[in-house]
Every structure is written in C-alpha cells, then in structure tokens.
Scaffold this motif. Structure first.
Motif, PDB file in Angstrom:
ATOM      1  N   LEU A 123       0.847  -1.191   0.000  1.00 13.86           N
ATOM      2  CA  LEU A 123       0.000   0.000   0.000  1.00 13.86           C
ATOM      3  C   LEU A 123       0.883   1.241   0.000  1.00 13.86           C
ATOM      4  CD1 LEU A 123      -2.517  -0.995   2.844  1.00 13.86           C
ATOM      5  CD2 LEU A 123      -2.889  -1.177   0.375  1.00 13.86           C
ATOM      6  N   GLY A 124       0.266   2.361  -0.320  1.00 11.19           N
ATOM      7  CA  GLY A 124       1.015   3.610  -0.265  1.00 11.19           C
ATOM      8  C   GLY A 124       0.418   4.627  -1.196  1.00 11.19           C
ATOM      9  N   PRO A 125       0.691   5.913  -0.939  1.00 11.88           N
ATOM     10  CA  PRO A 125       0.161   6.958  -1.819  1.00 11.88           C
ATOM     11  C   PRO A 125       0.765   6.841  -3.209  1.00 11.88           C
ATOM     12  CG  PRO A 125       1.696   7.880  -0.209  1.00 11.88           C
ATOM     13  CD  PRO A 125       1.504   6.450   0.156  1.00 11.88           C
ATOM     14  N   SER A 126       0.117   7.428  -4.219  1.00  6.93           N
ATOM     15  CA  SER A 126       0.669   7.347  -5.567  1.00  6.93           C
ATOM     16  C   SER A 126       1.990   8.100  -5.609  1.00  6.93           C
ATOM     17  CB  SER A 126      -0.311   7.904  -6.600  1.00  6.93           C
ATOM     18  OG  SER A 126      -0.681   9.205  -6.255  1.00  6.93           O
ATOM     19  N   GLY A 127       2.924   7.551  -6.373  1.00  2.00           N
ATOM     20  CA  GLY A 127       4.253   8.140  -6.427  1.00  2.00           C
ATOM     21  C   GLY A 127       5.171   7.631  -5.336  1.00  2.00           C
ATOM     22  N   SER A 128       4.691   6.636  -4.553  1.00  2.00           N
ATOM     23  CA  SER A 128       5.521   6.145  -3.455  1.00  2.00           C
ATOM     24  C   SER A 128       6.508   5.082  -3.919  1.00  2.00           C
ATOM     25  CB  SER A 128       4.630   5.572  -2.352  1.00  2.00           C
ATOM     26  OG  SER A 128       3.841   4.518  -2.865  1.00  2.00           O
ATOM     27  N   MET A 169       2.931 -14.685  -8.282  1.00  2.00           N
ATOM     28  CA  MET A 169       2.162 -13.767  -9.113  1.00  2.00           C
ATOM     29  C   MET A 169       2.356 -12.329  -8.627  1.00  2.00           C
ATOM     30  SD  MET A 169       0.031 -15.176 -11.521  1.00  2.00           S
ATOM     31  CE  MET A 169      -1.533 -14.308 -11.563  1.00  2.00           C
ATOM     32  N   LEU A 170       2.617 -11.431  -9.575  1.00  2.00           N
ATOM     33  CA  LEU A 170       2.719 -10.015  -9.248  1.00  2.00           C
ATOM     34  C   LEU A 170       1.476  -9.310  -9.785  1.00  2.00           C
ATOM     35  CD1 LEU A 170       6.367  -9.478 -10.570  1.00  2.00           C
ATOM     36  CD2 LEU A 170       5.683 -10.002  -8.222  1.00  2.00           C
ATOM     37  N   PHE A 171       0.853  -8.508  -8.960  1.00  2.00           N
ATOM     38  CA  PHE A 171      -0.322  -7.732  -9.400  1.00  2.00           C
ATOM     39  C   PHE A 171      -0.010  -6.255  -9.252  1.00  2.00           C
ATOM     40  CE2 PHE A 171      -3.622 -11.017  -9.758  1.00  2.00           C
ATOM     41  CZ  PHE A 171      -3.032 -12.069  -9.071  1.00  2.00           C
ATOM     42  N   ASP A 172      -0.003  -5.547 -10.378  1.00  2.00           N
ATOM     43  CA  ASP A 172       0.305  -4.118 -10.353  1.00  2.00           C
ATOM     44  C   ASP A 172      -0.998  -3.324 -10.492  1.00  2.00           C
ATOM     45  OD1 ASP A 172       1.391  -1.625 -10.501  1.00  2.00           O
ATOM     46  OD2 ASP A 172       2.381  -1.915 -12.437  1.00  2.00           O
ATOM     47  N   GLU A 173      -1.578  -2.957  -9.380  1.00  2.00           N
ATOM     48  CA  GLU A 173      -2.859  -2.239  -9.345  1.00  2.00           C
ATOM     49  C   GLU A 173      -3.902  -2.871 -10.276  1.00  2.00           C
ATOM     50  OE1 GLU A 173      -2.971   1.869  -9.039  1.00  2.00           O
ATOM     51  OE2 GLU A 173      -0.925   2.114  -8.319  1.00  2.00           O
ATOM     52  N   PRO A 174      -4.245  -4.127 -10.027  1.00  2.00           N
ATOM     53  CA  PRO A 174      -5.104  -4.857 -10.978  1.00  2.00           C
ATOM     54  C   PRO A 174      -6.530  -4.319 -11.088  1.00  2.00           C
ATOM     55  CG  PRO A 174      -4.819  -6.108  -8.962  1.00  2.00           C
ATOM     56  CD  PRO A 174      -3.867  -4.959  -8.876  1.00  2.00           C
ATOM     57  N   LEU A 179       2.327 -10.974  -4.682  1.00  2.00           N
ATOM     58  CA  LEU A 179       2.686  -9.616  -4.281  1.00  2.00           C
ATOM     59  C   LEU A 179       1.692  -8.699  -4.987  1.00  2.00           C
ATOM     60  CD1 LEU A 179       5.001  -7.890  -2.800  1.00  2.00           C
ATOM     61  CD2 LEU A 179       5.726  -7.382  -5.127  1.00  2.00           C
ATOM     62  N   VAL A 180       0.894  -7.987  -4.202  1.00  2.00           N
ATOM     63  CA  VAL A 180      -0.215  -7.237  -4.781  1.00  2.00           C
ATOM     64  C   VAL A 180      -0.090  -5.748  -4.447  1.00  2.00           C
ATOM     65  CG1 VAL A 180      -2.723  -7.050  -4.938  1.00  2.00           C
ATOM     66  CG2 VAL A 180      -1.677  -9.266  -4.427  1.00  2.00           C
ATOM     67  N   VAL A 181       0.103  -4.941  -5.470  1.00  2.00           N
ATOM     68  CA  VAL A 181       0.058  -3.495  -5.288  1.00  2.00           C
ATOM     69  C   VAL A 181      -1.383  -3.071  -5.534  1.00  2.00           C
ATOM     70  CG1 VAL A 181       0.831  -1.280  -6.193  1.00  2.00           C
ATOM     71  CG2 VAL A 181       2.427  -3.194  -6.062  1.00  2.00           C
ATOM     72  N   THR A 182      -2.006  -2.438  -4.554  1.00  2.00           N
ATOM     73  CA  THR A 182      -3.423  -2.119  -4.724  1.00  2.00           C
ATOM     74  C   THR A 182      -3.856  -0.965  -3.825  1.00  2.00           C
ATOM     75  OG1 THR A 182      -5.642  -3.066  -4.744  1.00  2.00           O
ATOM     76  CG2 THR A 182      -4.204  -3.764  -2.966  1.00  2.00           C
ATOM     77  N   HIS A 183      -5.036  -0.454  -4.111  1.00  2.00           N
ATOM     78  CA  HIS A 183      -5.664   0.526  -3.215  1.00  2.00           C
ATOM     79  C   HIS A 183      -6.883  -0.087  -2.547  1.00  2.00           C
ATOM     80  CE1 HIS A 183      -3.153   3.850  -4.466  1.00  2.00           C
ATOM     81  NE2 HIS A 183      -3.331   3.469  -5.721  1.00  2.00           N
ATOM     82  N   GLU A 184      -7.097  -1.391  -2.758  1.00  2.00           N
ATOM     83  CA  GLU A 184      -8.271  -2.047  -2.199  1.00  2.00           C
ATOM     84  C   GLU A 184      -7.997  -2.473  -0.754  1.00  2.00           C
ATOM     85  OE1 GLU A 184     -11.222  -2.193  -3.502  1.00  2.00           O
ATOM     86  OE2 GLU A 184     -10.498  -1.182  -5.305  1.00  2.00           O
ATOM     87  N   MET A 185      -8.446  -1.657   0.191  1.00  2.00           N
ATOM     88  CA  MET A 185      -8.177  -1.941   1.599  1.00  2.00           C
ATOM     89  C   MET A 185      -8.908  -3.201   2.050  1.00  2.00           C
ATOM     90  SD  MET A 185      -6.088   0.336   2.248  1.00  2.00           S
ATOM     91  CE  MET A 185      -5.570   1.375   0.902  1.00  2.00           C
ATOM     92  N   GLY A 186     -10.084  -3.416   1.475  1.00  2.00           N
ATOM     93  CA  GLY A 186     -10.861  -4.600   1.825  1.00  2.00           C
ATOM     94  C   GLY A 186     -10.095  -5.872   1.506  1.00  2.00           C
ATOM     95  N   PHE A 187      -9.468  -5.901   0.332  1.00  2.00           N
ATOM     96  CA  PHE A 187      -8.686  -7.064  -0.066  1.00  2.00           C
ATOM     97  C   PHE A 187      -7.492  -7.245   0.867  1.00  2.00           C
ATOM     98  CE2 PHE A 187      -5.172  -8.993  -2.451  1.00  2.00           C
ATOM     99  CZ  PHE A 187      -5.767 -10.183  -2.835  1.00  2.00           C
ATOM    100  N   ALA A 188      -6.853  -6.121   1.216  1.00  2.00           N
ATOM    101  CA  ALA A 188      -5.694  -6.185   2.106  1.00  2.00           C
ATOM    102  C   ALA A 188      -6.086  -6.788   3.465  1.00  2.00           C
ATOM    103  CB  ALA A 188      -5.104  -4.784   2.303  1.00  2.00           C
TER     104      ALA A 188
END
Lengths: 250, 215
Positions: free
Chosen positions: A41-46, A166-171, A198-207
């Motif tokens: 997780l993290g803000p955009s540009g992080s 598996m890598l997920f880049d903001e899927p 490894l999942v990059v996401t903004h989905e807090m529910g999934f996290a």
C-alpha cells in the motif's frame, strides 16, 4: 507462519532505483516467503508499482539484489525470459493481446515458451477460463469484453504458465467500481489456494481479508511491514496514519 | 491509338519486364526492410546502430546514384560479377528497403508499450514478441504508407532505362528509333502505369478492411 529454512520466493535487498534525478526506490528490503500474500500500500508516487515491476525486471534497478526463488535476476536475454516465464504478472491496463481471441491469449505463451502442444494448451486454457468464470467469452476479442472480464482473462493468461509467484500491479485501478469485486474474488481464490502473491493495490478490503502481510511504502521507502490487523488498527508511523486517515474517512 | 496497336508486342514485353523488376524488388525489399526494422527496435545498441546507419545512407542517396554504384562502380571492385538486370534489382531492393524499414518501424511504434511488456512478462523472447504480438498488430497501420512505398518502387523501376535494363521506361527509345510518335507513345506508357498501380490500391483496401475487423 513464516517459512524457516527454504529461500524466500522473492528477496529484495538494498535496492535503489532512479528515474533521472528522482530517487524512486530507496534501499528497499523485502522478503516474501513461499505461499504468502503480501499487499503493498502507499500513496501514488511512493514507488510501489516500480517495486513490483523491478521483480521481473520490467524496470532495471541501479543497485541492490533481487532474487526469485533463490536465483538472482539475470541480465536481459534468454535466461531472463526463462525466469519471467515463472513469474506471473497482471497489469493495471490488462494488456491482453488485442489481435488474438481470449483463448489464444491464454494459449500463446504455453505454446511458444513452454512448447506445449496446441491441443493441450487449449484444454488448460479453457479450464483456467472456466476457473475465472469467462469460459463463454473464449472466442471473443479483448475489446469485446468488459474491463472486469479482460482482467480475469489476463489473470488466466498469467496462470497458464504455472507461475511460482504472481505479481499484481494495481489490478483493479482501471476498473469501473462494479467490476472490482469479480476480479478481487478471483484473486482471493488464488490466495486461498496457496499462491505466492505480491499485490500493489488501493483495495483496503482485499488487504484486510486476503493479505498475510501489509507493506506500506512512502517516498520510495518501505515504512511499515506488519500484519493487516496491526497496520489498520495501530499504524506506527505518522506517514501511515496520515495515509489511512485520508482513505478511511470517506 | 495506332502507336499502341502497332507496337503492342513491344508494350506488353517491356511492361512485363517492369512487373518482373517490381515483383522481385518488392519481395526482397519487404523482407530486408522488416529485418532492418527489427534491428532498429532491438534491445542491442549495436544492432540499432546498424539499422539506423543503413537507413541514413540509403534513404539519403538519390536512386540514380545507387544504380550508378551497382552498374558501374561495383563491377570495378571485382567481387562477384553481376548482370545489369541483377544490379538493377539489387539497387531497387536495397534503396526501397530503407523506406520499408521506416514504415514498419512507425507501425511498431503505434502498438501500445503494454503489449510488449505483457509478452516479456510471459517469458517470450524478443523475436517471439515481435513475430507473435507486435508485428501482427503493426501491420494494420502500416498498409497505407506501405502501399505508397510500393507504388514508388513500381515507378522507380523506370530509372533502369538509363542503365540499359529494358522495361516500360525504355519504350520511348524504341519508338523514337522506329520514327513513331514519341509523345503519344509516352502517353500510353503513363496510362500503363496508372493501370498497374490500380491493383495495388485495391490490395490496400482489401487489407485495410480485413485487418480493421479483427480487434
């Protein structure tokens, strides 16, 4: 919970990366043991997407070490192609091959890279499409599918290579809200089956629901590395508190 | 009209030569040009350099000079002896390949980067990525400029007239020797080229239509 002796599936140690003068990854350390689901997780540009892309060397790094299943990333060439075949990747913009049907998309790499006979590859592809719930779309072109269906096809395409990780880049970032859940359901299913992710996401529910660990990045640094419960209820750093404050209030 | 009917044999024979020069040079330049385009987008800097140098040299040189090189200068090097006809095909192919290369490369650039990234992420090699994913999609946008390049090649075959390689451009010489009306003769040659180019335009339309559906 943590694997004891086996090498971690992904090991990132002391990695630095610059885009020109911009220091996008600062001495990043990260280990993902086999079978674990790690959400970044993290803000955009992080730097979280960049980190994800360095692991199969879509972005080369300037210093440090990246190992996948105990093997350091080779330089560009046949060796690297072989390693990438074992690392599945799902992109924000799906990147399905526009000139091929869905089932052809899923079959291409097994046939070309693994030299699987076309009939076998087709059978496996149809099973995977069944698993992600779009077997009835197999003969359509990507542009004829909804975003959610395209992303599920992209997951099937990655799974067809039987990847170790598996890598997920903001899927789900490019999806309409009503399609996010169908993709997350597929990912949750994968996590339950023991896939290393490894999942990059903004989905807090999934996290909260599917992650074994949460990594919080800010300004190119790994700021926190904890369990989802810990991270969401009691973040240690001010940057994480600030980030959670912004996204959880609305 | 009598200029044409009285010399129909001559017209047919020489336009046949034109078509043959065109067909051989078209195939050779399409193959070579595509290979050059692959060099120009390759991850290896040396290959990119070779491709760029080739294009710079051949594209910036007048076609007549390329002909002069292969018909007069090259024989002096005494490497492999080639017939004037072969020299003409070589000059046309090498020259046109530079243009084909740039057309193919511009087509490659229209394919979104994500397509190449997805291929690499799946473990496809550079050649597999180019052959299975990028080039098939590049072809679509390449059809109109490639047709123009091929039309230019067809017309460029007349440069061979200056080098004793007979084709439609040589019809004027033959007519003037016989004392026929050269002006009307040339008019018929022009009409002949218009007729030859029309099928190329038709092929362009067919390909544009076919490839626009599959997406």
């Amino acid at each position: 919970m943590t694997a004891a002796s086996a090498p971690p599936m992904i090991r990132v140690a002391g990695v630095d990366k610059f885009f020109g003068p911009l220091h996008v990854l600062k001495n990043v350390q990260l280990e993902v043991p086999k079978g674990q689901v790690v959400v970044v997780l993290g803000p955009s540009g992080s730097g979280k997407s960049t980190l994800c892309r360095t692991i199969n060397r879509l972005e080369p790094i300037d210093s440090g070490v990246i190992e996948v299943d105990g093997q350091p990333l080779p330089a560009e060439g046949k060796e690297l192609a072989r390693l990438r075949a074992d690392v599945g990747m799902v992109f924000q913009s799906f990147n399905l091959f526009a000139h091929k049907t869905i089932v052809e998309n899923v079959m291409l790499a097994p046939v070309k890279v693994r030299k699987t006979p076309a009939a076998d590859a087709r059978r496996t592809a149809m099973e995977l499409l069944e698993r992600v719930g779009i077997a009835n779309q197999a003969d359509k072109f990507p542009a004829q599918l909804s975003g959610g269906q395209q992303q599920r096809a992209a997951i099937a395409r990655a799974l067809a290579m039987k990847p170790k990780v598996m890598l997920f880049d903001e899927p789900t970032s490019a999806l309409d809200p009503e399609m996010v859940q169908e993709v997350l359901d597929v990912m949750t299913g994968l996590a339950k089956d023991g896939m290393t992710m490894l999942v990059v996401t903004h989905e807090m529910g999934f996290a909260r629901k599917a992650a074994d660990r949460v990594i919080f990045m800010s300004d190119g640094e790994v700021v926190e590395d904890s369990t989802p419960e810990e991270f969401f209820s009691a973040p240690k750093s001010n940057r994480a508190k600030d980030f959670l404050g912004k996204i959880l209030t609305h | 009209m009598s200029v044409l009917t009285n010399n129909l044999d001559l017209f047919l024979r020489l336009f046949g030569q034109t078509l043959q020069l065109f067909a051989i040079s078209a195939v050779l330049s399409l193959v070579l040009g595509t290979l050059l385009a692959a060099l120009r987008v390759s991850p290896v800097p040396v290959f990119r350099g070779i491709g760029a140098t080739y294009v710079t040299v051949l594209r910036n040189t007048p076609l007549t000079l390329v002909f002069v090189f292969f018909l007069f200068a090259y024989p002096l090097l005494e490497i492999v002896k080639i017939e004037p006809y072969t020299a003409a095909v070589t000059a046309l192919s090498l020259y046109t390949a530079a243009f084909v290369c740039e057309v193919v490369r511009s087509g490659i650039n229209t394919v979104p980067v994500g397509q190449a990234e997805a291929s690499r992420a799946l473990g496809l090699t550079f050649t597999q990525m180019l052959g299975n994913v990028v080039l098939p999609q590049a072809l679509r946008s390449v059809v109109p400029p490639m047709t123009s390049t091929m039309i230019a090649l067809l017309k460029n075959t007349t440069v061979a007239s200056g080098f004793a390689v007979p084709q439609a451009g040589s019809i004027r010489d033959a007519l003037s020797e016989q004392g026929d009306n050269v002006l009307f003769g040339l008019l018929w040659v022009a009409i002949g080229f218009v007729v030859l180019v029309m099928p190329l335009t038709y092929v362009q339309q067919v390909f544009e239509k076919r490839w626009s559906v599959a997406r």
